[in-house]
Write a protein that holds these residues in place. Structure first.
Motif, PDB file in Angstrom:
ATOM      1  N   TYR A 134      10.190   3.523   0.318  1.00 47.19           N
ATOM      2  CA  TYR A 134       8.727   3.414   0.347  1.00 47.19           C
ATOM      3  C   TYR A 134       8.146   4.414   1.343  1.00 47.19           C
ATOM      4  O   TYR A 134       8.631   4.530   2.461  1.00 47.19           O
ATOM      5  N   GLY A 135       7.110   5.110   0.937  1.00 46.59           N
ATOM      6  CA  GLY A 135       6.397   6.008   1.832  1.00 46.59           C
ATOM      7  C   GLY A 135       6.961   7.416   1.845  1.00 46.59           C
ATOM      8  O   GLY A 135       7.989   7.713   1.230  1.00 46.59           O
ATOM      9  N   ASP A 136       6.275   8.267   2.547  1.00 50.87           N
ATOM     10  CA  ASP A 136       6.609   9.686   2.618  1.00 50.87           C
ATOM     11  C   ASP A 136       7.963   9.897   3.272  1.00 50.87           C
ATOM     12  O   ASP A 136       8.289   9.283   4.277  1.00 50.87           O
ATOM     13  N   TYR A 137       8.767  10.763   2.692  1.00 55.86           N
ATOM     14  CA  TYR A 137      10.077  11.087   3.267  1.00 55.86           C
ATOM     15  C   TYR A 137      10.158  12.527   3.739  1.00 55.86           C
ATOM     16  O   TYR A 137      11.212  12.984   4.148  1.00 55.86           O
ATOM     17  N   GLY A 138       9.050  13.257   3.681  1.00 56.75           N
ATOM     18  CA  GLY A 138       9.040  14.632   4.171  1.00 56.75           C
ATOM     19  C   GLY A 138       9.832  15.564   3.280  1.00 56.75           C
ATOM     20  O   GLY A 138      10.077  15.264   2.120  1.00 56.75           O
ATOM     21  N   PRO A 139      10.272  16.699   3.829  1.00 58.03           N
ATOM     22  CA  PRO A 139      11.052  17.636   3.009  1.00 58.03           C
ATOM     23  C   PRO A 139      12.440  17.057   2.733  1.00 58.03           C
ATOM     24  O   PRO A 139      12.985  16.307   3.526  1.00 58.03           O
ATOM     25  N   ALA A 156       0.807  -1.214   0.000  1.00 55.37           N
ATOM     26  CA  ALA A 156       0.000   0.000   0.000  1.00 55.37           C
ATOM     27  C   ALA A 156       0.847   1.274   0.000  1.00 55.37           C
ATOM     28  O   ALA A 156       0.329   2.354  -0.263  1.00 55.37           O
ATOM     29  N   LEU A 157       2.146   1.141   0.270  1.00 59.99           N
ATOM     30  CA  LEU A 157       3.009   2.309   0.307  1.00 59.99           C
ATOM     31  C   LEU A 157       3.536   2.630  -1.081  1.00 59.99           C
ATOM     32  O   LEU A 157       3.905   1.746  -1.846  1.00 59.99           O
ATOM     33  N   GLU A 158       3.610   3.904  -1.367  1.00 62.21           N
ATOM     34  CA  GLU A 158       4.115   4.381  -2.648  1.00 62.21           C
ATOM     35  C   GLU A 158       5.640   4.246  -2.701  1.00 62.21           C
ATOM     36  O   GLU A 158       6.335   4.511  -1.717  1.00 62.21           O
ATOM     37  N   VAL A 159       6.161   3.823  -3.852  1.00 64.51           N
ATOM     38  CA  VAL A 159       7.610   3.850  -4.076  1.00 64.51           C
ATOM     39  C   VAL A 159       7.980   5.311  -4.277  1.00 64.51           C
ATOM     40  O   VAL A 159       7.452   5.978  -5.162  1.00 64.51           O
ATOM     41  N   THR A 160       8.862   5.825  -3.422  1.00 65.18           N
ATOM     42  CA  THR A 160       9.203   7.242  -3.484  1.00 65.18           C
ATOM     43  C   THR A 160      10.621   7.485  -3.989  1.00 65.18           C
ATOM     44  O   THR A 160      11.048   8.625  -4.087  1.00 65.18           O
ATOM     45  N   THR A 188      15.088   8.020   4.209  1.00 67.98           N
ATOM     46  CA  THR A 188      14.431   8.995   5.077  1.00 67.98           C
ATOM     47  C   THR A 188      12.917   8.855   5.024  1.00 67.98           C
ATOM     48  O   THR A 188      12.198   9.664   5.586  1.00 67.98           O
ATOM     49  N   SER A 189      12.454   7.793   4.355  1.00 70.04           N
ATOM     50  CA  SER A 189      11.022   7.501   4.250  1.00 70.04           C
ATOM     51  C   SER A 189      10.634   6.511   5.345  1.00 70.04           C
ATOM     52  O   SER A 189      11.370   6.297   6.293  1.00 70.04           O
TER      53      SER A 189
END
Length: 104
Positions: free
Chosen positions: A53-58, A12-16, A76-77
């Protein structure tokens, strides 16, 4: 995507981010995936891919630190994985040489 060997289901996590790491040296190169300290060992000429995977913020999905015989990649995600050229997810300790981490 199915759960990995540790039982994590990150489908369910986006590849970032994806970042190849290639060993251009003549000996083994240690790739450490942080923040968990997972180790993967590249033979000369091999390339592994680190996937975030997932949000890594700024900022960026990866931070990289280099040493003569090793590379540390900080995801950093939410977390990251390491795979080979064929897309197979690797387990920590992949190709670890005997005696790499002496017992205390």
């Amino acid at each position: 995507m199915s759960p990995d060997a540790a039982g994590w289901d990150f489908s369910a996590l986006e590849v970032t981010g994806r970042m190849p790491v290639t060993n251009r040296g003549e000996g083994l190169l240690e790739l450490t995936l942080e923040p968990l300290g997972e180790d993967y060992w590249l033979r000369p000429g091999e390339t592994f891919t680190v996937t975030s995977y997932g949000d890594y913020g700024p900022g960026h999905p990866f931070e990289v630190q280099y040493w003569p015989d090793s590379v540390s990649v900080w995801c950093t995600s939410w977390f990251g994985t390491v795979s080979d050229d064929e897309g197979n997810q690797l387990s920590s300790g992949h190709q670890r040489p005997d005696g790499a981490y002496p017992r205390w």
